[in-house]
Design an enzyme around this catalytic site. Structure first.
Site, short mmCIF file in Angstrom:
data_model
loop_
_atom_site.label_atom_id
_atom_site.label_comp_id
_atom_site.label_asym_id
_atom_site.label_seq_id
_atom_site.Cartn_x
_atom_site.Cartn_y
_atom_site.Cartn_z
N GLY A 1 0.79 -1.22 0.00
CA GLY A 1 0.00 0.00 0.00
C GLY A 1 0.83 1.28 0.00
N HIS A 2 0.14 2.40 -0.16
CA HIS A 2 0.83 3.68 -0.29
C HIS A 2 1.54 4.08 1.00
CE1 HIS A 2 -3.15 5.98 0.83
NE2 HIS A 2 -2.83 5.06 1.70
#
Length: 339
Positions: free
Chosen positions: A235-236
């Site tokens: 994920g970011h």
């Protein structure tokens, strides 16, 4: 390719027990090896290797009474991997840029690069020396690909992302897809712009169909030497440390920080905004729901000590029997209460 066992021993720094003049024509596993092949074995497969058809077997030190010609090395797996490179010729890909590739404006191309048909290098991208781009790869605007990096077919490195030296990006991986960021009001989800990037440090390998999200702001970072299996999502704004191993179908939620030399087994999942300590191992299907210390071996959901998890799994096998005994005890207790 044909080499004598002595030539192979000299190449890997091993010691021969048996006939050093035998000729090796190929490499294979214990079951598949033929009469002219070399295989390798470590515990618990030593006994199985005694019955292989291979003409010789690569073994670790300390094995006595082995019935076949043996090549003794400190680490059979690592030595066999070196031989696989020796016996497997590299693909012949001509140096140069195909006329059927698209090269945008302001692109910087290094020396001895290989850009194959239908690859797309968008405006202002930088391709380092000796990099290889397979067909249907997309390198976004202002993206950077380091020296000796290979990007396989249909992989994408989106705008402003940076890939280090000697990296490998396998087919259909996406480096720099938008992070999953939305605000919700009155049941309506509104996208938060994802304006950061992804940085892959040197010697990173990214598996097929992986998704590594760009940061909302700043960078999502994959540390030097980390190896990622197929079908993994990062994920970011995650920070993955150096030399980690991330096995297939693992999902690491946004803003997770992972220390160096951490191993995630298959289908491990984490919540976001946590810190996971270095030098740790998480068994397959572990669920990590909070900060974790360094140097642990954990399993289960929610994650716990692997030893405790094994005890719990063993106890669960007795639950039907325990439930039956509990019912019997309840009946006896009811009889006593009536009396």
């Amino acid at each position: 390719m044909k080499k004598t066992l002595q030539e192979i021993a000299d190449y890997v720094g091993g010691r021969i027990e048996g006939d050093s003049s035998v000729v090796i024509e190929g490499l294979d596993n214990i079951e598949g090896a033929g009469a002219h092949d070399l295989t390798f074995a470590v515990e618990p497969h030593i006994e199985e290797a005694k019955h292989t058809k291979a003409v010789a077997v690569m073994l670790p030190p300390g094995i006595t009474g082995f019935p076949k010609t043996s090549l003794i090395v400190d680490d059979p797996r690592a030595s066999f991997a070196r031989l696989l490179e020796l016996f497997t010729p590299k693909l012949a890909i001509p140096v140069g840029v195909s006329d059927e590739a698209y090269i945008g404006s302001g692109v910087t191309l290094g020396k001895d690069i290989r850009i194959m048909p239908f690859a797309c290098v968008d405006d202002h991208a930088v391709i380092g020396d000796r990099a290889t781009l397979y067909p249907h790869t997309y390198i976004g605007q202002y993206a950077e690909i380091g020296e000796d990096t290979v990007v396989y077919s249909s992989a994408t490195v989106r705008e402003h992302c940076r890939v280090g030296k000697r990296c490998v990006i396998h087919s259909s991986a996406v480096i720099g897809s938008d992070g999953f960021g939305f605000t919700t009001k009155d049941g309506v989800h509104t996208k938060v712009p994802q304006v950061g990037n992804v940085v892959l440090e040197d010697d990173v390998e990214v598996g097929a169909h992986d998704g590594i999200d760009r940061a909302a702001m700043g960078s999502t970072v994959i540390g030097k030497g980390t190896k990622i299996d197929n079908l993994v999502h990062v994920g970011h704004n995650c920070k993955i440390g150096p030399n980690c191993l991330i096995v297939a179908q693992t999902g690491i939620s946004g803003s997770t920080t992972v220390g160096h030399n951490v191993t995630f087994g298959g289908q491990v999942g984490t919540v976001g905004h946590i810190k996971i300590g270095a030098n740790s191992v998480y068994a397959a299907r572990s669920g990590i729901i909070g900060d974790m210390p360094e140097g642990v071996f954990c399993a289960g959901f929610p994650v716990q000590s692997h030893t405790e998890w094994l005890r719990m799994q063993a106890a669960m096998k007795h639950l039907p029997e325990m439930a039956k005994k509990l019912k019997q005890m309840e009946k006896k207790l009811a009889t006593y209460e009536k009396a």
